[in-house]
Design a protein around this motif. Structure first.
Motif, PDB file in Angstrom:
ATOM      1  N   LEU A   1      26.216  44.645 -32.952  1.00 48.37           N
ATOM      2  CA  LEU A   1      25.177  43.798 -33.390  1.00 48.37           C
ATOM      3  C   LEU A   1      25.753  42.659 -33.023  1.00 48.37           C
ATOM      4  O   LEU A   1      26.925  42.155 -33.225  1.00 48.37           O
ATOM      5  N   LEU A   2      24.763  41.807 -32.263  1.00 54.24           N
ATOM      6  CA  LEU A   2      24.897  40.459 -31.854  1.00 54.24           C
ATOM      7  C   LEU A   2      24.333  39.441 -33.003  1.00 54.24           C
ATOM      8  O   LEU A   2      22.972  39.714 -32.835  1.00 54.24           O
ATOM      9  N   THR A   3      24.847  38.696 -33.502  1.00 52.66           N
ATOM     10  CA  THR A   3      24.172  37.803 -34.300  1.00 52.66           C
ATOM     11  C   THR A   3      24.367  36.286 -33.843  1.00 52.66           C
ATOM     12  O   THR A   3      25.360  36.006 -33.527  1.00 52.66           O
ATOM     13  N   ILE A   4      23.299  35.591 -33.885  1.00 54.88           N
ATOM     14  CA  ILE A   4      23.097  34.040 -33.423  1.00 54.88           C
ATOM     15  C   ILE A   4      22.609  33.357 -34.210  1.00 54.88           C
ATOM     16  O   ILE A   4      21.344  33.535 -34.888  1.00 54.88           O
ATOM     17  N   GLU A   5      23.424  32.525 -34.711  1.00 53.37           N
ATOM     18  CA  GLU A   5      22.989  31.478 -36.168  1.00 53.37           C
ATOM     19  C   GLU A   5      23.094  30.197 -35.552  1.00 53.37           C
ATOM     20  O   GLU A   5      23.832  29.698 -34.942  1.00 53.37           O
ATOM     21  N   ILE A   6      22.032  29.400 -36.041  1.00 51.73           N
ATOM     22  CA  ILE A   6      21.868  27.851 -35.980  1.00 51.73           C
ATOM     23  C   ILE A   6      21.765  27.401 -37.277  1.00 51.73           C
ATOM     24  O   ILE A   6      21.160  27.864 -38.107  1.00 51.73           O
ATOM     25  N   ASP A   7      22.729  26.182 -37.750  1.00 55.41           N
ATOM     26  CA  ASP A   7      22.896  25.888 -38.986  1.00 55.41           C
ATOM     27  C   ASP A   7      21.773  25.148 -39.492  1.00 55.41           C
ATOM     28  O   ASP A   7      21.544  24.887 -40.847  1.00 55.41           O
ATOM     29  N   LYS A   8      20.924  24.148 -38.759  1.00 57.91           N
ATOM     30  CA  LYS A   8      19.823  23.530 -39.182  1.00 57.91           C
ATOM     31  C   LYS A   8      18.481  23.810 -38.411  1.00 57.91           C
ATOM     32  O   LYS A   8      18.015  22.907 -37.714  1.00 57.91           O
ATOM     33  N   PRO A   9      17.826  24.916 -38.731  1.00 56.51           N
ATOM     34  CA  PRO A   9      16.641  25.150 -37.862  1.00 56.51           C
ATOM     35  C   PRO A   9      15.477  24.518 -38.750  1.00 56.51           C
ATOM     36  O   PRO A   9      15.739  23.918 -39.727  1.00 56.51           O
ATOM     37  N   LEU A  10      14.490  24.315 -38.103  1.00 55.02           N
ATOM     38  CA  LEU A  10      13.215  23.700 -38.530  1.00 55.02           C
ATOM     39  C   LEU A  10      12.729  24.739 -39.755  1.00 55.02           C
ATOM     40  O   LEU A  10      12.476  25.764 -39.494  1.00 55.02           O
ATOM     41  N   PRO A  11      12.347  24.108 -40.935  1.00 56.86           N
ATOM     42  CA  PRO A  11      12.137  25.001 -42.132  1.00 56.86           C
ATOM     43  C   PRO A  11      10.582  25.259 -41.615  1.00 56.86           C
ATOM     44  O   PRO A  11       9.947  24.596 -40.990  1.00 56.86           O
ATOM     45  N   ALA A  12      10.334  26.643 -42.236  1.00 57.53           N
ATOM     46  CA  ALA A  12       8.935  27.288 -42.113  1.00 57.53           C
ATOM     47  C   ALA A  12       8.053  26.285 -42.915  1.00 57.53           C
ATOM     48  O   ALA A  12       8.239  25.484 -43.478  1.00 57.53           O
ATOM     49  N   GLN A  13       6.851  26.267 -42.021  1.00 60.74           N
ATOM     50  CA  GLN A  13       5.437  25.545 -42.800  1.00 60.74           C
ATOM     51  C   GLN A  13       4.540  26.495 -42.784  1.00 60.74           C
ATOM     52  O   GLN A  13       4.373  27.776 -42.453  1.00 60.74           O
ATOM     53  N   SER A  14       3.565  26.042 -43.407  1.00 55.20           N
ATOM     54  CA  SER A  14       2.251  26.976 -43.735  1.00 55.20           C
ATOM     55  C   SER A  14       1.730  27.688 -42.364  1.00 55.20           C
ATOM     56  O   SER A  14       1.300  28.682 -42.249  1.00 55.20           O
ATOM     57  N   ASP A  15       1.763  26.925 -41.253  1.00 59.12           N
ATOM     58  CA  ASP A  15       1.417  27.241 -40.001  1.00 59.12           C
ATOM     59  C   ASP A  15       2.331  27.895 -38.828  1.00 59.12           C
ATOM     60  O   ASP A  15       2.083  28.286 -37.791  1.00 59.12           O
ATOM     61  N   ARG A  16       3.728  27.971 -39.345  1.00 60.90           N
ATOM     62  CA  ARG A  16       4.762  28.478 -38.315  1.00 60.90           C
ATOM     63  C   ARG A  16       6.001  28.982 -39.374  1.00 60.90           C
ATOM     64  O   ARG A  16       6.050  28.584 -40.364  1.00 60.90           O
ATOM     65  N   PRO A  17       6.481  29.956 -38.688  1.00 61.52           N
ATOM     66  CA  PRO A  17       7.845  30.395 -39.370  1.00 61.52           C
ATOM     67  C   PRO A  17       9.022  29.424 -39.051  1.00 61.52           C
ATOM     68  O   PRO A  17       8.960  28.458 -38.245  1.00 61.52           O
ATOM     69  N   GLU A  18      10.368  29.589 -39.755  1.00 62.89           N
ATOM     70  CA  GLU A  18      11.508  28.683 -39.393  1.00 62.89           C
ATOM     71  C   GLU A  18      11.608  29.050 -37.934  1.00 62.89           C
ATOM     72  O   GLU A  18      11.516  29.970 -37.288  1.00 62.89           O
ATOM     73  N   MET A  19      11.900  27.983 -37.396  1.00 63.51           N
ATOM     74  CA  MET A  19      12.213  27.867 -35.917  1.00 63.51           C
ATOM     75  C   MET A  19      13.668  27.157 -35.547  1.00 63.51           C
ATOM     76  O   MET A  19      14.048  26.136 -36.049  1.00 63.51           O
ATOM     77  N   GLY A  20      14.617  28.248 -34.819  1.00 58.29           N
ATOM     78  CA  GLY A  20      16.047  27.587 -34.782  1.00 58.29           C
ATOM     79  C   GLY A  20      16.366  27.310 -33.399  1.00 58.29           C
ATOM     80  O   GLY A  20      16.815  26.157 -32.979  1.00 58.29           O
ATOM     81  N   PHE A  21      16.108  28.251 -32.439  1.00 56.55           N
ATOM     82  CA  PHE A  21      16.372  28.012 -30.829  1.00 56.55           C
ATOM     83  C   PHE A  21      15.462  28.925 -30.250  1.00 56.55           C
ATOM     84  O   PHE A  21      14.765  29.896 -30.625  1.00 56.55           O
ATOM     85  N   ILE A  22      15.520  28.874 -28.747  1.00 59.88           N
ATOM     86  CA  ILE A  22      14.688  29.703 -28.039  1.00 59.88           C
ATOM     87  C   ILE A  22      15.908  30.720 -27.267  1.00 59.88           C
ATOM     88  O   ILE A  22      16.762  30.034 -26.698  1.00 59.88           O
ATOM     89  N   LEU A  23      15.409  31.906 -27.077  1.00 62.68           N
ATOM     90  CA  LEU A  23      16.293  32.648 -26.322  1.00 62.68           C
ATOM     91  C   LEU A  23      15.542  33.556 -25.236  1.00 62.68           C
ATOM     92  O   LEU A  23      14.553  33.720 -25.295  1.00 62.68           O
ATOM     93  N   VAL A  24      16.317  33.261 -23.902  1.00 62.03           N
ATOM     94  CA  VAL A  24      15.830  33.881 -22.615  1.00 62.03           C
ATOM     95  C   VAL A  24      16.370  35.427 -22.330  1.00 62.03           C
ATOM     96  O   VAL A  24      15.594  36.351 -22.099  1.00 62.03           O
ATOM     97  N   GLN A  25      17.787  35.673 -22.564  1.00 66.17           N
ATOM     98  CA  GLN A  25      18.326  36.881 -22.382  1.00 66.17           C
ATOM     99  C   GLN A  25      19.794  36.766 -23.086  1.00 66.17           C
ATOM    100  O   GLN A  25      20.103  35.690 -23.268  1.00 66.17           O
ATOM    101  N   ALA A  26      20.187  37.982 -23.099  1.00 69.34           N
ATOM    102  CA  ALA A  26      21.796  38.040 -23.948  1.00 69.34           C
ATOM    103  C   ALA A  26      22.155  39.422 -23.992  1.00 69.34           C
ATOM    104  O   ALA A  26      21.362  40.361 -23.657  1.00 69.34           O
ATOM    105  N   GLY A  27      23.438  39.344 -23.762  1.00 72.74           N
ATOM    106  CA  GLY A  27      24.205  40.964 -23.693  1.00 72.74           C
ATOM    107  C   GLY A  27      25.387  40.882 -22.809  1.00 72.74           C
ATOM    108  O   GLY A  27      26.027  39.857 -22.291  1.00 72.74           O
TER     109      GLY A  27
END
Length: 143
Positions: free
Chosen positions: A113-139
């Motif tokens: 398991l690879l866990t990626i955490e960001i400490d201050k994501p954008l909080p969820a709002q009525s029109d979108r979920p919580e947003m932290g970072f953008i991922l293109v590839q990993a491994g």
């Protein structure tokens, strides 16, 4: 021997056909056929064989919206629940990590398991979920 399309491997690109099979949590829909928004915490499954002499690669972005909201963010990488790397970002941008993987944190011939955490994501709002970072590839890949 050809890999079955549903088989997990050591590396995932967000636009590959079976990418969703790698996601445990926190990874959203494919955008622009290249990348995915992730929550403040995303967990990926990677199937590894041998664990010696592996290289970890990750391409990702710290979006302007997240930096504008928090001024700076801290990203942590955990392997199998154990802390490995920590980075701090004061500006948005596209980033890449390319470094030797710590064999001591990996499981041979097993799902990891690879866990990626960001400490201050954008909080969820009525029109979108919580947003932290953008991922293109990993491994992992051979060095």
């Amino acid at each position: 021997m050809a890999l079955r399309p549903e088989a997990l491997g050591p590396f995932v690109r967000m636009n590959q056909v079976n990418a969703e099979r790698y996601f445990v949590s926190g990874v959203y829909k494919l955008e622009e056929n290249a990348w995915r928004w992730c929550a403040g915490r995303a967990v990926l499954r990677l199937q590894l064989g041998a664990i010696e002499n592996l290289k970890f690669t990750m391409k990702y972005a710290v979006p302007q919206q997240v930096i504008a909201h928090s001024k700076s963010v801290r990203m942590r990488l955990l392997l199998n629940g154990r802390a490995w790397e920590e980075m701090r970002y004061d500006k948005d941008g596209i980033y890449e990590i390319d470094k030797p993987a710590p064999a001591g944190l990996l499981l041979a011939n097993a799902e990891n398991l690879l866990t990626i955490e960001i400490d201050k994501p954008l909080p969820a709002q009525s029109d979108r979920p919580e947003m932290g970072f953008i991922l293109v590839q990993a491994g992992m890949s051979s060095q």
